[in-house]
Design an enzyme around this catalytic site. Structure first.
Site, PDB file in Angstrom:
ATOM      1  N   ASP A 169       0.848  -1.179   0.000  1.00 43.83           N
ATOM      2  CA  ASP A 169       0.000   0.000   0.000  1.00 43.83           C
ATOM      3  C   ASP A 169       0.892   1.239   0.000  1.00 43.83           C
ATOM      4  O   ASP A 169       2.112   1.152   0.144  1.00 43.83           O
ATOM      5  CB  ASP A 169      -1.006  -0.023   1.160  1.00 43.83           C
ATOM      6  CG  ASP A 169      -0.389   0.184   2.528  1.00 43.83           C
ATOM      7  OD1 ASP A 169       0.680   0.805   2.633  1.00 43.83           O
ATOM      8  OD2 ASP A 169      -0.986  -0.274   3.518  1.00 43.83           O
TER       9      ASP A 169
ATOM     10  N   LYS B 268      -6.187 -19.074   2.331  1.00 42.12           N
ATOM     11  CA  LYS B 268      -7.341 -18.288   1.892  1.00 42.12           C
ATOM     12  C   LYS B 268      -6.886 -16.918   1.391  1.00 42.12           C
ATOM     13  O   LYS B 268      -6.214 -16.183   2.109  1.00 42.12           O
ATOM     14  CB  LYS B 268      -8.340 -18.124   3.038  1.00 42.12           C
ATOM     15  CG  LYS B 268      -8.953 -19.432   3.494  1.00 42.12           C
ATOM     16  CD  LYS B 268     -10.039 -19.224   4.533  1.00 42.12           C
ATOM     17  CE  LYS B 268      -9.505 -18.711   5.840  1.00 42.12           C
ATOM     18  NZ  LYS B 268     -10.546 -18.651   6.885  1.00 42.12           N
TER      19      LYS B 268
ATOM     20  N   LYS C  10     -17.338  -9.272   4.457  1.00 41.53           N
ATOM     21  CA  LYS C  10     -15.892  -9.456   4.367  1.00 41.53           C
ATOM     22  C   LYS C  10     -15.531 -10.812   3.773  1.00 41.53           C
ATOM     23  O   LYS C  10     -16.154 -11.818   4.067  1.00 41.53           O
ATOM     24  CB  LYS C  10     -15.261  -9.350   5.767  1.00 41.53           C
ATOM     25  CG  LYS C  10     -14.976  -7.917   6.213  1.00 41.53           C
ATOM     26  CD  LYS C  10     -14.330  -7.897   7.579  1.00 41.53           C
ATOM     27  CE  LYS C  10     -13.034  -8.672   7.625  1.00 41.53           C
ATOM     28  NZ  LYS C  10     -11.955  -8.089   6.820  1.00 41.53           N
TER      29      LYS C  10
ATOM     30  N   GLU D 216     -11.865 -19.503  13.273  1.00 41.31           N
ATOM     31  CA  GLU D 216     -12.909 -18.492  13.102  1.00 41.31           C
ATOM     32  C   GLU D 216     -13.484 -18.034  14.444  1.00 41.31           C
ATOM     33  O   GLU D 216     -14.436 -17.248  14.473  1.00 41.31           O
ATOM     34  CB  GLU D 216     -14.034 -19.048  12.228  1.00 41.31           C
ATOM     35  CG  GLU D 216     -13.670 -19.178  10.763  1.00 41.31           C
ATOM     36  CD  GLU D 216     -13.701 -17.830  10.060  1.00 41.31           C
ATOM     37  OE1 GLU D 216     -14.702 -17.103  10.179  1.00 41.31           O
ATOM     38  OE2 GLU D 216     -12.691 -17.497   9.404  1.00 41.31           O
TER      39      GLU D 216
ATOM     40  N   HIS E 279      -8.773  -5.295  12.384  1.00 41.23           N
ATOM     41  CA  HIS E 279      -9.281  -6.671  12.307  1.00 41.23           C
ATOM     42  C   HIS E 279      -9.131  -7.416  13.627  1.00 41.23           C
ATOM     43  O   HIS E 279     -10.088  -7.999  14.144  1.00 41.23           O
ATOM     44  CB  HIS E 279      -8.560  -7.431  11.198  1.00 41.23           C
ATOM     45  CG  HIS E 279      -8.898  -8.890  11.169  1.00 41.23           C
ATOM     46  ND1 HIS E 279     -10.129  -9.356  10.756  1.00 41.23           N
ATOM     47  CD2 HIS E 279      -8.177  -9.989  11.541  1.00 41.23           C
ATOM     48  CE1 HIS E 279     -10.154 -10.675  10.859  1.00 41.23           C
ATOM     49  NE2 HIS E 279      -8.987 -11.087  11.331  1.00 41.23           N
TER      50      HIS E 279
END
Length: 391
Positions: free
Chosen positions: A42, A142, A151, A244, A263
């Site tokens: 970024d 992933k 998301k 998760e 996050h």
């Protein structure tokens, strides 16, 4: 650099970890013999490290090009992937090129998805620069970006050829991002490796000041935790779903905040909500909820939905959780990872998921939001995602 082999079913790659080891990073990239190296970062990370690293790769390994994207979760989408892919092709990318993801979890996912799509898949190397990336996102196959409805809903599974991690990158992270990373560490300890809870409890610092030795221990423990549940589940659809934990409410909080909640901080708060859900369902006691709140607070994250996040939006996003479909849940229910005690995951048959009434989950969100309105703003999740020197 210390080498840890990562194996997930038939997928394997090396995770190399060191401190102040940029020369080793460039040397490892040179061994890949790429026709070109496409470094993706970024705009913030590009200014801190991207230009220098790209120049060194170009000098010592082969032709290198720096591709940049805007910082923040709001830019983690297919548009960004498409723009970067076009830039890569314009600079002569071919099937022998190597894509280098230099940055945090957002950059890693954008770059990983791009690498999986270019020529139907070219080599990918992760060079993570945040705590969350080093101990969580780069250890997953992933690669996904966000959609209008939530998301990480659009993506693929794709493995890197290597991960090259240098803890020196973490020295320029703002406290917000350090605390975010520790949220994922607390998750690993509670859900997978309860044996690390005592040492972790002593090591956590609300001011987010950690020495290199502590960071290396935290990363090493997280590597082991992730390996424990993905060794036989590379797609994280069975035992790997334990990772998760905290993400159902956590993702909803993060999405409702439009990326203002980091996050790992969202996951940390999501775990406290999951613990409260488990208590309300009769699977855990109040001490278990208190343990969650104590650990999250010790990591510097207020264990509540932040006051600036609309709980109505959070509850809306709960219905779009990416674990939908793993269970044949009754109407008005959503599957969640729940614990009855540290390391004790509740199951429905072989799946580490439990169908939870949405109404009950929404009540737990409302309770966490009430506590958030009474709490002081926490630096771990307040402010735009690009406020610090790294995303």
């Amino acid at each position: 650099m210390q080498v840890t082999p990562i194996a997930m079913e038939d997928a394997s790659f090396a995770y190399r970890l060191g401190t102040e080891c940029t020369e080793d990073v460039v040397a490892r990239l040179a061994t890949l013999g790429a026709s070109s190296y496409l470094v993706v970062a970024d705009t913030t990370v590009a200014g801190l490290y991207g230009h220098d690293l790209t120049a060194r790769i170009d000098k010592e390994a082969g032709p290198a090009h720096l591709l940049t994207h805007e910082s923040g979760e709001v830019h983690k989408d297919l548009t960004t992937v498409s723009v970067l892919a076009e830039q890569a092709l314009e600079r002569g990318a071919d099937r022998r090129s190597v894509v280098v993801a230099l940055g945090g979890g957002v950059t890693g996912n954008i770059t990983g998805l791009m690498a999986s799509l270019l020529f139907r898949g070219i080599r990918l190397v992760h060079v993570p620069t945040t705590v969350v990336a080093m101990l969580d996102s780069v250890l997953s196959l992933k690669q996904a970006v966000n959609a209008t409805f939530g998301k990480n809903l659009v993506g693929t599974f794709y493995q890197p050829v290597e991960v090259l991690a240098d803890t020196a990158f973490l020295r320029t992270l703002p406290p917000r991002e350090i605390r975010s990373g520790l949220g994922e560490v607390v998750k690993n300890a509670l859900a997978i490796r309860p044996a690390m809870l005592d040492r972790l409890g002593d090591a956590l610092r609300a001011d987010a000041r950690y020495d290199d030795e502590t960071l290396r221990w935290i990363i090493a423990e997280s590597l082991t935790a992730k390996a424990d549940v993905t060794r036989d589940d590379k797609h994280e659809r069975r035992t790997g779903l334990v990772l998760e934990y905290g993400h159902t409410a956590g993702h909803a909080i993060e999405h409702a905040s439009r990326g203002e909640v980091a996050h790992g901080a969202g996951v940390a708060v999501g775990m406290t909500i999951a613990a409260e859900v488990s208590r309300r369902l009769g699977h855990a006691g109040p001490d278990f909820v208190a343990l969650h709140r104590e650990l999250v607070a010790a990591a510097g994250v207020e264990p509540a939905v932040p006051a600036h996040v609309d709980p109505a939006l959070v509850k809306n996003w709960l219905a779009y959780d990416n674990k939908r479909g793993y269970l044949d849940s009754p109407p008005g229910h959503t599957p969640m990872v729940l614990l009855s005690a540290p390391g004790e995951v509740l199951h429905t048959g072989p799946m580490p998921l439990v169908p939870v009434p949405l109404a009950l989950l929404e009540e737990a969100v409302d309770e966490a939001a009430r506590r958030g309105r009474d709490a002081a703003p926490a630096a771990a999740y307040v402010g735009p995602p690009a406020a610090g020197p790294l995303p």
